[in-house]
Scaffold this motif. Structure first.
Motif, PDB file in Angstrom:
ATOM      1  N   HIS A   1      -7.192  17.832  12.658  1.00  0.00           N
ATOM      2  CA  HIS A   1      -7.957  16.767  13.469  1.00  0.00           C
ATOM      3  C   HIS A   1      -8.946  15.527  13.129  1.00  0.00           C
ATOM      4  CE1 HIS A   1      -6.854  20.056  16.574  1.00  0.00           C
ATOM      5  NE2 HIS A   1      -7.594  21.070  15.584  1.00  0.00           N
ATOM      6  N   ASN A   2      -8.506  15.191  11.871  1.00  0.00           N
ATOM      7  CA  ASN A   2      -9.049  14.170  11.034  1.00  0.00           C
ATOM      8  C   ASN A   2     -10.647  14.260  11.152  1.00  0.00           C
ATOM      9  OD1 ASN A   2      -8.822  11.889   9.787  1.00  0.00           O
ATOM     10  ND2 ASN A   2      -9.277  10.688  11.446  1.00  0.00           N
ATOM     11  N   GLU A   3     -11.224  15.527  11.140  1.00  0.00           N
ATOM     12  CA  GLU A   3     -12.483  15.765  10.931  1.00  0.00           C
ATOM     13  C   GLU A   3     -12.833  16.246   9.557  1.00  0.00           C
ATOM     14  OE1 GLU A   3     -15.004  15.394  13.210  1.00  0.00           O
ATOM     15  OE2 GLU A   3     -13.662  14.769  14.724  1.00  0.00           O
ATOM     16  N   PRO A   4     -14.046  15.474   8.989  1.00  0.00           N
ATOM     17  CA  PRO A   4     -14.316  15.975   7.626  1.00  0.00           C
ATOM     18  C   PRO A   4     -14.786  17.430   7.590  1.00  0.00           C
ATOM     19  CG  PRO A   4     -15.934  14.578   8.519  1.00  0.00           C
ATOM     20  CD  PRO A   4     -14.802  14.708   9.576  1.00  0.00           C
ATOM     21  N   PHE A   5     -14.589  18.166   6.550  1.00  0.00           N
ATOM     22  CA  PHE A   5     -15.055  19.378   6.227  1.00  0.00           C
ATOM     23  C   PHE A   5     -15.558  19.671   4.860  1.00  0.00           C
ATOM     24  CE2 PHE A   5     -10.627  19.727   5.202  1.00  0.00           C
ATOM     25  CZ  PHE A   5     -10.718  20.580   3.921  1.00  0.00           C
ATOM     26  N   SER A   6     -16.500  20.584   4.639  1.00  0.00           N
ATOM     27  CA  SER A   6     -16.825  20.791   3.492  1.00  0.00           C
ATOM     28  C   SER A   6     -17.395  22.233   3.235  1.00  0.00           C
ATOM     29  CB  SER A   6     -18.034  19.786   3.050  1.00  0.00           C
ATOM     30  OG  SER A   6     -18.395  20.154   1.704  1.00  0.00           O
ATOM     31  N   TYR A   7     -16.728  23.049   2.302  1.00  0.00           N
ATOM     32  CA  TYR A   7     -17.389  24.391   2.203  1.00  0.00           C
ATOM     33  C   TYR A   7     -17.120  24.758   0.999  1.00  0.00           C
ATOM     34  CZ  TYR A   7     -12.618  25.568   2.652  1.00  0.00           C
ATOM     35  OH  TYR A   7     -11.103  25.682   2.572  1.00  0.00           O
ATOM     36  N   LYS A   8     -17.898  26.038   0.467  1.00  0.00           N
ATOM     37  CA  LYS A   8     -17.947  26.877  -0.780  1.00  0.00           C
ATOM     38  C   LYS A   8     -17.022  28.081  -0.474  1.00  0.00           C
ATOM     39  CE  LYS A   8     -21.224  24.881  -3.619  1.00  0.00           C
ATOM     40  NZ  LYS A   8     -21.816  25.467  -5.193  1.00  0.00           N
ATOM     41  N   LEU A   9     -16.257  28.341  -1.419  1.00  0.00           N
ATOM     42  CA  LEU A   9     -15.211  29.451  -1.313  1.00  0.00           C
ATOM     43  C   LEU A   9     -15.500  30.232  -2.474  1.00  0.00           C
ATOM     44  CD1 LEU A   9     -12.860  31.031   0.370  1.00  0.00           C
ATOM     45  CD2 LEU A   9     -11.213  29.666  -1.572  1.00  0.00           C
ATOM     46  N   ALA A  10     -15.937  31.849  -2.102  1.00  0.00           N
ATOM     47  CA  ALA A  10     -15.996  32.697  -3.124  1.00  0.00           C
ATOM     48  C   ALA A  10     -14.950  33.631  -2.964  1.00  0.00           C
ATOM     49  CB  ALA A  10     -17.373  33.715  -2.929  1.00  0.00           C
ATOM     50  N   VAL A  11     -14.235  33.788  -4.311  1.00  0.00           N
ATOM     51  CA  VAL A  11     -12.908  34.479  -4.381  1.00  0.00           C
ATOM     52  C   VAL A  11     -13.110  35.742  -5.317  1.00  0.00           C
ATOM     53  CG1 VAL A  11     -10.497  34.566  -4.820  1.00  0.00           C
ATOM     54  CG2 VAL A  11     -11.738  32.482  -4.229  1.00  0.00           C
TER      55      VAL A  11
ATOM     56  N   GLU B   1      -3.954  27.376  -1.157  1.00  0.00           N
ATOM     57  CA  GLU B   1      -5.022  26.807  -2.209  1.00  0.00           C
ATOM     58  C   GLU B   1      -5.870  28.133  -2.329  1.00  0.00           C
ATOM     59  OE1 GLU B   1      -6.530  25.838   1.945  1.00  0.00           O
ATOM     60  OE2 GLU B   1      -4.372  25.751   0.922  1.00  0.00           O
ATOM     61  N   TRP B   2      -6.328  28.867  -1.184  1.00  0.00           N
ATOM     62  CA  TRP B   2      -6.808  30.146  -1.463  1.00  0.00           C
ATOM     63  C   TRP B   2      -6.181  30.960  -2.317  1.00  0.00           C
ATOM     64  CZ3 TRP B   2      -9.861  31.945   3.384  1.00  0.00           C
ATOM     65  CH2 TRP B   2     -10.871  30.933   3.972  1.00  0.00           C
ATOM     66  N   ALA B   3      -4.724  31.278  -2.377  1.00  0.00           N
ATOM     67  CA  ALA B   3      -4.265  32.291  -3.059  1.00  0.00           C
ATOM     68  C   ALA B   3      -4.061  31.732  -4.413  1.00  0.00           C
ATOM     69  CB  ALA B   3      -2.634  32.183  -2.404  1.00  0.00           C
ATOM     70  N   ALA B   4      -4.190  30.503  -4.855  1.00  0.00           N
ATOM     71  CA  ALA B   4      -3.897  30.191  -6.206  1.00  0.00           C
ATOM     72  C   ALA B   4      -5.343  30.227  -6.868  1.00  0.00           C
ATOM     73  CB  ALA B   4      -3.605  28.411  -6.224  1.00  0.00           C
ATOM     74  N   PHE B   5      -6.482  30.280  -6.093  1.00  0.00           N
ATOM     75  CA  PHE B   5      -7.871  30.640  -7.194  1.00  0.00           C
ATOM     76  C   PHE B   5      -7.755  31.844  -7.580  1.00  0.00           C
ATOM     77  CE2 PHE B   5      -9.793  27.267  -3.920  1.00  0.00           C
ATOM     78  CZ  PHE B   5      -9.197  26.281  -4.722  1.00  0.00           C
ATOM     79  N   ALA B   6      -8.606  31.805  -8.793  1.00  0.00           N
ATOM     80  CA  ALA B   6      -8.774  33.019  -9.423  1.00  0.00           C
ATOM     81  C   ALA B   6     -10.185  33.629  -9.087  1.00  0.00           C
ATOM     82  CB  ALA B   6      -8.651  33.003 -10.761  1.00  0.00           C
ATOM     83  N   THR B   7     -10.484  34.759  -9.433  1.00  0.00           N
ATOM     84  CA  THR B   7     -11.999  34.945  -8.989  1.00  0.00           C
ATOM     85  C   THR B   7     -13.335  34.274  -9.534  1.00  0.00           C
ATOM     86  OG1 THR B   7     -11.383  37.279  -9.013  1.00  0.00           O
ATOM     87  CG2 THR B   7     -13.728  36.889  -9.102  1.00  0.00           C
ATOM     88  N   GLY B   8     -13.844  33.758  -8.568  1.00  0.00           N
ATOM     89  CA  GLY B   8     -14.906  32.842  -8.765  1.00  0.00           C
ATOM     90  C   GLY B   8     -15.461  31.999  -7.664  1.00  0.00           C
TER      91      GLY B   8
END
Length: 440
Positions: A117-127, A100-107
């Motif tokens: 582990h069935n734990e929720p996660f949330s983060y922002k990704l800068a590419v 999924e990271w590799a598919a993102f363009a710059t942004g």
């Protein structure tokens, strides 16, 4: 159908005090809800701008440090941020491990979900993607999401608290605003009329909208009192002026009836004049009581008054094949003057005799009521609905004399004395009129 009719219940109307309270509550709820929504929207917008600004500055700094020392993975000054740098020879590794990271363009992108582990996660990704290296910077949003939930709960409780405060404020304001109106209404209810003029209302209220209303009510009361006074004086004058010639007629008739050598036809005419004079006297007395809205004193034997009314109508039947019969209790005495009973019962008997061409009219006296049963054409639905309206003449009236006010007078007498009048179709034909008296 009763004489005064069944009063329909007025449709429910919310009180003005309740409308003021509801308006305050709705205003408070809407304003606090709008404020909570605007606060949450502004927080999300500002937070997003700040996070993206931090991420953009850190990923640029991270890329700069990477190019200064490509052999090592430089550190990032912000604790919540993890940075990754992949040279061109590791692009395939990124595609395998983080497709999924590799598919993102710059942004900048936001990712959320559940991990292995069935734990929720949330983060922002800068590419940032360059031909010779790819840079990824992940900003953990867990604490931010927890703070957002806490803020939403706080805003929700704020809406509830301020709505409750609006309710209290609305209740207090409505009580303050409506107190003068309630006092004015209480003073109006306390005055039930009488011989004395009502006390002016305007001096007891300040010179505001309620004071203006009180002043208008005083003016209306003054004009109404003047009209009522003129009406009472007119009725008293008319009653006095009519009773004088009626007294002359009564005296002359009684004097003529004492003569022993009267012709039978003359005697019959004199007796008819005497009955008409008595009917006029009773009617004047009843109308005077109605105009004053006061009950007359006295007691009446219902059977005796009924027999007098039937005798009067027998003398006017001529050749009409109609039998007038009195039945039932001869000892019923009611607390009302004979003039009122004679007018009320006389209108019912008069209608029965008028519309019955043949057969019989029965007056049946019960324990606390009297029934007038005729053999006339019956009662239509339209007549049943409008019979006691002033000026209404039944569908069978034709060209007969009458202004349609007799049963209206009966209805008003019933209201005055607490009686009830009911007119319904008979079993086969005709009409049954029932006059029920109030208990002693």
């Amino acid at each position: 159908m009763t004489g005064k009719g069944e009063r329909r219940r007025a449709p429910y109307r919310r009180r003005l005090r309740s409308r003021i309270i509801v308006s305050f509550v709705l205003l408070g709820f809407c304003l606090t809800t709008l404020f909570a929504f605007a606060t949450n929207w502004a927080r999300a917008r500002v937070e997003n701008q700040l996070v993206e600004d931090v991420m953009n500055r850190n990923i640029d700094e991270f890329a700069r440090r990477f190019y200064e020392s490509p052999g090592r993975n430089p550190a990032v000054p912000v604790q919540q941020i993890r940075a990754f740098a992949y040279p061109s020879d590791k692009f395939d590794r990124v595609r395998e491990e983080r497709p999924e990271w590799a598919a993102f363009a710059t942004g900048n992108y936001k990712l959320s979900g559940v991990d292995e582990h069935n734990e929720p996660f949330s983060y922002k990704l800068a590419v940032r993607k360059a031909p010779d290296a790819w840079f990824f910077l992940a900003y953990d949003m867990t604490e931010s999401i927890r703070g957002e939930e806490q803020l939403k709960r706080a805003l929700f409780f704020s809406v509830l608290v301020f709505s409750a405060l609006s309710l209290v404020l609305g209740w207090w304001s409505a009580s303050k605003v409506m107190k003068p109106v309630s006092d004015l209404a209480a003073r109006l209810r306390a005055y039930r009329g009488g011989t004395s003029e009502p006390e002016p209302l305007a001096p007891r209220f300040p010179d505001d909208e309620v004071g203006q209303l009180a002043q208008a009510l005083d003016d209306y009361s003054s004009r109404l009192t003047e009209v009522v006074q003129r009406d009472r004086e007119f009725n008293a004058d008319v009653s006095h002026e009519l009773r004088t010639p009626l007294a002359v007629i009564r005296g002359a008739t009684e004097l003529l009836l004492t003569r022993p050598d009267l012709d039978p036809k003359v005697l019959q005419r004199l007796q008819r004049i005497q009955r008409a004079e008595q009917q006029c006297t009773d009617l004047i007395g009843a109308l005077l009581l109605l105009s004053r809205n006061e009950r007359g004193q006295g007691s009446s034997n219902v059977a005796r008054v009924s027999e007098q009314l039937l005798d009067s109508h027998r003398a006017q039947l001529g050749g009409k094949p109609l039998e007038l019969i009195l039945e039932g209790n001869h000892d019923l005495v009611i607390d009302a003057p004979e003039s009122a009973l004679s007018v009320a019962l006389g209108n019912l008997i008069g209608n029965a005799v008028k519309y019955s061409k043949e057969g019989a009219v029965r007056v049946r006296v019960g324990n606390n009521a009297v029934e007038v049963i005729d053999s006339g054409p019956g009662l239509s639905e339209e007549d049943a609905a409008k019979l006691f309206q002033r000026g209404y003449r039944g569908t069978h009236a034709g060209h007969s004399q009458g202004g349609g006010i007799g049963l209206s007078i009966v209805s008003r007498l019933c209201d005055l004395y607490g009686w009830q009048v009911n007119v319904r179709p008979g079993a086969g034909r005709g009409v049954i009129a029932t006059l029920t008296f109030s208990p002693a």
